[in-house]
Design a protein around this motif. Structure first.
Motif, PDB file in Angstrom:
ATOM      1  N   THR A  11     -12.859   1.897   9.959  1.00 37.09           N
ATOM      2  CA  THR A  11     -13.149   0.169   9.417  1.00 37.09           C
ATOM      3  C   THR A  11     -14.679   0.196   8.900  1.00 37.09           C
ATOM      4  O   THR A  11     -15.059  -0.858   8.487  1.00 37.09           O
ATOM      5  N   LYS A  12     -15.300   1.083   9.146  1.00 34.73           N
ATOM      6  CA  LYS A  12     -16.965   1.186   8.794  1.00 34.73           C
ATOM      7  C   LYS A  12     -17.306   1.482   7.298  1.00 34.73           C
ATOM      8  O   LYS A  12     -18.242   1.166   6.757  1.00 34.73           O
ATOM      9  N   ILE A  66      -6.245  -4.625   3.593  1.00 36.40           N
ATOM     10  CA  ILE A  66      -6.288  -4.749   5.120  1.00 36.40           C
ATOM     11  C   ILE A  66      -5.416  -5.800   5.688  1.00 36.40           C
ATOM     12  O   ILE A  66      -4.587  -5.335   6.605  1.00 36.40           O
ATOM     13  N   LYS A  67      -5.107  -6.582   4.959  1.00 37.21           N
ATOM     14  CA  LYS A  67      -3.663  -7.776   5.263  1.00 37.21           C
ATOM     15  C   LYS A  67      -2.675  -6.904   5.502  1.00 37.21           C
ATOM     16  O   LYS A  67      -1.689  -7.196   6.152  1.00 37.21           O
ATOM     17  N   SER A  68      -2.067  -6.244   4.171  1.00 40.84           N
ATOM     18  CA  SER A  68      -0.861  -5.142   4.255  1.00 40.84           C
ATOM     19  C   SER A  68      -0.722  -4.096   5.272  1.00 40.84           C
ATOM     20  O   SER A  68       0.387  -4.018   5.726  1.00 40.84           O
ATOM     21  N   ILE A  69      -1.948  -3.682   5.520  1.00 39.13           N
ATOM     22  CA  ILE A  69      -1.783  -2.478   6.713  1.00 39.13           C
ATOM     23  C   ILE A  69      -1.656  -3.433   7.939  1.00 39.13           C
ATOM     24  O   ILE A  69      -0.591  -2.821   8.857  1.00 39.13           O
ATOM     25  N   ASN A  70      -2.283  -4.416   8.131  1.00 45.29           N
ATOM     26  CA  ASN A  70      -2.187  -5.314   9.329  1.00 45.29           C
ATOM     27  C   ASN A  70      -2.201  -4.604  10.603  1.00 45.29           C
ATOM     28  O   ASN A  70      -1.688  -4.846  11.570  1.00 45.29           O
ATOM     29  N   ASP A  71      -3.234  -3.358  10.812  1.00 47.04           N
ATOM     30  CA  ASP A  71      -3.518  -2.818  12.031  1.00 47.04           C
ATOM     31  C   ASP A  71      -4.892  -1.960  11.905  1.00 47.04           C
ATOM     32  O   ASP A  71      -4.749  -1.026  11.199  1.00 47.04           O
ATOM     33  N   TYR A 117       0.838  -0.985   0.116  1.00 43.80           N
ATOM     34  CA  TYR A 117       0.062   0.132  -0.045  1.00 43.80           C
ATOM     35  C   TYR A 117       0.726   1.213   0.050  1.00 43.80           C
ATOM     36  O   TYR A 117       2.027   1.144   0.039  1.00 43.80           O
ATOM     37  N   GLU A 118       0.152   2.427  -0.193  1.00 43.28           N
ATOM     38  CA  GLU A 118       0.776   3.601  -0.111  1.00 43.28           C
ATOM     39  C   GLU A 118      -0.010   4.483   0.677  1.00 43.28           C
ATOM     40  O   GLU A 118      -1.389   4.582   0.781  1.00 43.28           O
ATOM     41  N   LEU A 119       0.614   5.244   1.801  1.00 42.73           N
ATOM     42  CA  LEU A 119      -0.057   6.136   2.484  1.00 42.73           C
ATOM     43  C   LEU A 119       0.122   7.422   1.917  1.00 42.73           C
ATOM     44  O   LEU A 119       1.082   8.269   1.670  1.00 42.73           O
ATOM     45  N   ARG A 120      -1.214   8.156   1.530  1.00 43.89           N
ATOM     46  CA  ARG A 120      -1.195   9.363   1.048  1.00 43.89           C
ATOM     47  C   ARG A 120      -1.736  10.548   1.721  1.00 43.89           C
ATOM     48  O   ARG A 120      -2.673  10.217   2.263  1.00 43.89           O
ATOM     49  N   GLU A 121      -1.405  11.683   1.256  1.00 42.14           N
ATOM     50  CA  GLU A 121      -1.915  12.845   2.072  1.00 42.14           C
ATOM     51  C   GLU A 121      -2.539  13.756   1.045  1.00 42.14           C
ATOM     52  O   GLU A 121      -1.568  14.272   0.155  1.00 42.14           O
ATOM     53  N   ARG A 166      -5.800  11.538   4.842  1.00 39.75           N
ATOM     54  CA  ARG A 166      -4.645  10.479   4.591  1.00 39.75           C
ATOM     55  C   ARG A 166      -5.411   9.279   4.247  1.00 39.75           C
ATOM     56  O   ARG A 166      -6.473   8.977   4.903  1.00 39.75           O
ATOM     57  N   ALA A 167      -5.059   8.626   3.305  1.00 40.48           N
ATOM     58  CA  ALA A 167      -5.533   7.381   2.892  1.00 40.48           C
ATOM     59  C   ALA A 167      -4.860   6.456   2.651  1.00 40.48           C
ATOM     60  O   ALA A 167      -3.534   6.700   1.978  1.00 40.48           O
ATOM     61  N   TYR A 168      -5.000   5.185   3.161  1.00 42.97           N
ATOM     62  CA  TYR A 168      -4.115   4.044   2.722  1.00 42.97           C
ATOM     63  C   TYR A 168      -4.719   3.564   1.354  1.00 42.97           C
ATOM     64  O   TYR A 168      -5.820   3.417   1.174  1.00 42.97           O
ATOM     65  N   VAL A 169      -3.690   3.368   0.422  1.00 39.65           N
ATOM     66  CA  VAL A 169      -4.312   3.301  -0.886  1.00 39.65           C
ATOM     67  C   VAL A 169      -3.567   1.792  -1.487  1.00 39.65           C
ATOM     68  O   VAL A 169      -2.332   1.906  -1.513  1.00 39.65           O
TER      69      VAL A 169
END
Ligand SMILES: *[C@@H]1O[C@H](CO)[C@@H](O)[C@H](O)[C@H]1NC(C)=O
Ligand SMILES: *[C@@H]1O[C@H](CO)[C@@H](O)[C@H](O)[C@H]1NC(C)=O
Length: 234
Positions: free
Chosen positions: A208-209, A197-202, A76-80, A173-176
């Motif tokens: 989450t909704k 979800i697996k890659s972020i692992n947290d 993933y990439e965390l973007r702002e 910010r988004a996990y992409v």
């Protein structure tokens, strides 16, 4: 997992694909016409050059929101994203493809001139859909589709369709997760969301909704298609 339990795909996908293809033909036609009559001139005033917006390649010719990468990982990439303006519409329903088709038409009508100034606005990317999966036996989800409002549209006209609204998003910010190809059904999006979800692992790091699907291409782009799943960072 609850988040994905309720969303199923019916055989609406191809009907929607054809509808979207048809409106993209119109969009290309309209934009081509505009270009023909008003060729774009680039004026360079010495000492006053404006740095061109650095656009990701996957946006191709379309304007898309600016972001910077905060964190890059294998999955993933965390973007702002900077603060942005959007035009949106919401629908409750069970079927993602059917809801998407309806919402796409509403927003496309808006950019085609169904607004207070009868103004035409160029298509942008991505076509963003927020999914809030519902619990319960009816499994009705809330879908919100949004088109990005380019900074070039300095004063977006008011929508005349009461189901369409202008809105703003502050910096977020988004996990992409990024992937290519055609997304043929909601299950394909869900598979990618589960990988994310697996890659972020947290799961404490993001909301989450709900989650977002982001599509960048018309059905006519065969190669180098680009799609994304977003979870919004807390
Ligand atoms: C969907 O939206 C309606 C109206 O805003 C709301 O009452 C309902 O609780 C929402 N459902 C979900 C799953 O968020
Ligand atoms: C996921 O996180 C847990 C701790 O929260 C850790 O033990 C595990 O190794 C992590 N898995 C991966 C694939 O990073």
């Amino acid at each position: 997992m609850y988040l994905f339990d309720c969303i199923t795909s019916r055989s609406q996908y191809f009907r929607m694909l054809i509808k979207i293809a048809a409106v993209f033909v119109m969009a290309v036609f309209v934009q081509g016409e505009k270009l023909y009559y008003k060729p774009k001139m680039i004026k360079i005033i010495p000492g006053n050059e404006v740095e061109p917006q650095k656009k990701p390649d996957f946006c191709n010719k379309l304007d898309c929101p600016e972001y910077k990468v905060i964190e890059s990982s294998s999955g993933y990439e965390l973007r702002e994203y900077t603060a942005t303006h959007w035009v949106s519409t919401t629908l409750a329903g069970v079927d993602y493809s059917e809801a998407s088709g309806t919402m796409f038409h509403r927003l496309f009508d808006y950019i085609q001139g169904k607004n207070a100034k009868k103004e035409k606005i160029a298509m942008t990317a991505p076509v963003l859909v927020r999914l809030i999966p519902g619990p319960g036996p009816a499994c009705e989800s809330n879908f919100t589709m949004s088109f990005f409002m380019s900074n070039k549209v300095t004063d977006p006209p008011a929508p005349t369709d009461p189901t369409v609204a202008l809105n703003s998003a502050p910096t977020f910010r988004a996990y992409v997760r990024q992937f290519g190809g055609y997304v043929r059904k909601i299950e394909d999006w869900i598979k990618e969301a589960q990988e994310l979800i697996k890659s972020i692992n947290d799961s404490s790091k993001y909301y989450t909704k709900f989650y977002f699907t982001a599509g960048y291409d018309s059905p006519f782009r065969i190669f180098n298609r680009h799609n994304e799943i977003w979870f919004i960072s807390k």
